[in-house]
Design a protein around this motif. Structure first.
Motif, PDB file in Angstrom:
ATOM      1  N   LYS A 111     -55.744-127.924 -36.882  1.00 52.96           N
ATOM      2  CA  LYS A 111     -55.823-128.197 -35.705  1.00 52.96           C
ATOM      3  C   LYS A 111     -54.789-129.296 -35.089  1.00 52.96           C
ATOM      4  O   LYS A 111     -55.008-128.892 -33.656  1.00 52.96           O
ATOM      5  CB  LYS A 111     -57.787-129.130 -35.223  1.00 52.96           C
ATOM      6  N   ASP A 112     -54.797-130.600 -35.415  1.00 54.12           N
ATOM      7  CA  ASP A 112     -53.534-131.232 -35.155  1.00 54.12           C
ATOM      8  C   ASP A 112     -51.868-130.379 -34.659  1.00 54.12           C
ATOM      9  O   ASP A 112     -51.399-131.381 -34.274  1.00 54.12           O
ATOM     10  CB  ASP A 112     -53.576-132.007 -35.508  1.00 54.12           C
ATOM     11  N   GLY A 113     -51.957-129.084 -35.393  1.00 53.87           N
ATOM     12  CA  GLY A 113     -50.737-128.848 -34.942  1.00 53.87           C
ATOM     13  C   GLY A 113     -49.650-128.505 -36.470  1.00 53.87           C
ATOM     14  O   GLY A 113     -48.726-128.010 -36.507  1.00 53.87           O
ATOM     15  N   LYS A 117     -60.829-128.142 -40.378  1.00 49.17           N
ATOM     16  CA  LYS A 117     -59.468-128.644 -40.126  1.00 49.17           C
ATOM     17  C   LYS A 117     -58.190-127.971 -39.992  1.00 49.17           C
ATOM     18  O   LYS A 117     -57.031-127.470 -39.359  1.00 49.17           O
ATOM     19  CB  LYS A 117     -58.893-129.741 -41.047  1.00 49.17           C
ATOM     20  N   TYR A 118     -58.500-126.355 -40.582  1.00 46.80           N
ATOM     21  CA  TYR A 118     -58.099-125.303 -40.224  1.00 46.80           C
ATOM     22  C   TYR A 118     -57.500-124.769 -38.790  1.00 46.80           C
ATOM     23  O   TYR A 118     -59.372-124.080 -38.044  1.00 46.80           O
ATOM     24  CB  TYR A 118     -58.561-124.225 -41.644  1.00 46.80           C
ATOM     25  N   GLN A 119     -57.002-124.464 -38.566  1.00 51.57           N
ATOM     26  CA  GLN A 119     -56.427-123.415 -37.406  1.00 51.57           C
ATOM     27  C   GLN A 119     -56.449-121.904 -37.676  1.00 51.57           C
ATOM     28  O   GLN A 119     -56.711-120.972 -37.019  1.00 51.57           O
ATOM     29  CB  GLN A 119     -55.127-124.451 -36.549  1.00 51.57           C
ATOM     30  N   HIS A 120     -55.751-121.988 -38.814  1.00 52.57           N
ATOM     31  CA  HIS A 120     -55.490-120.689 -39.466  1.00 52.57           C
ATOM     32  C   HIS A 120     -54.391-120.546 -40.641  1.00 52.57           C
ATOM     33  O   HIS A 120     -54.321-122.374 -40.866  1.00 52.57           O
ATOM     34  CB  HIS A 120     -54.609-119.092 -39.008  1.00 52.57           C
ATOM     35  N   THR A 124     -52.361-123.967 -41.104  1.00 49.27           N
ATOM     36  CA  THR A 124     -52.182-124.672 -39.815  1.00 49.27           C
ATOM     37  C   THR A 124     -53.045-125.133 -39.549  1.00 49.27           C
ATOM     38  O   THR A 124     -54.324-124.716 -38.824  1.00 49.27           O
ATOM     39  CB  THR A 124     -51.972-123.808 -38.752  1.00 49.27           C
TER      40      THR A 124
END
Length: 96
Positions: free
Chosen positions: A69-71, A46-49, A67
């Motif tokens: 993936k959905d922001g 689920k991580y973006q960063h 952060t």
């Protein structure tokens, strides 16, 4: 004569304050970013960063913000075992 002295004094003060402002640089944050932290596990899928903010003069604790993936931004407890493991694995990847 008195007017010239006052003008000179004011000019000196203005220049000193301007120079002080330039030396300080940009102040980005004056307090902690996280008001609350969570400890429950979040899947790495689920991580973006991940942002890691070390303790400093504005915040006396380490802050880790994931952060998704959905922001959405989530503050996690840096003392949680799963967070420590994620940070360890990140460090291992950067060393390779």
């Amino acid at each position: 004569m008195k007017t010239q002295t006052i003008c000179l004094l004011l000019t000196t003060i203005v220049i000193s304050l301007a120079a002080q402002g330039l030396c300080m640089g940009k102040v980005t944050q004056s307090r902690c970013k996280c008001t609350a932290v969570i400890s429950h596990f979040i899947s790495p899928r689920k991580y973006q960063h991940i942002d890691i903010f070390p303790q400093g003069s504005f915040c006396r604790k380490v802050e880790i913000i994931i952060t998704l993936k959905d922001g959405k931004k989530v503050c996690v407890n840096p003392k949680s075992n799963w967070v420590k493991k994620v940070i360890y694995l990140m460090n291992e990847e950067t060393e390779d």
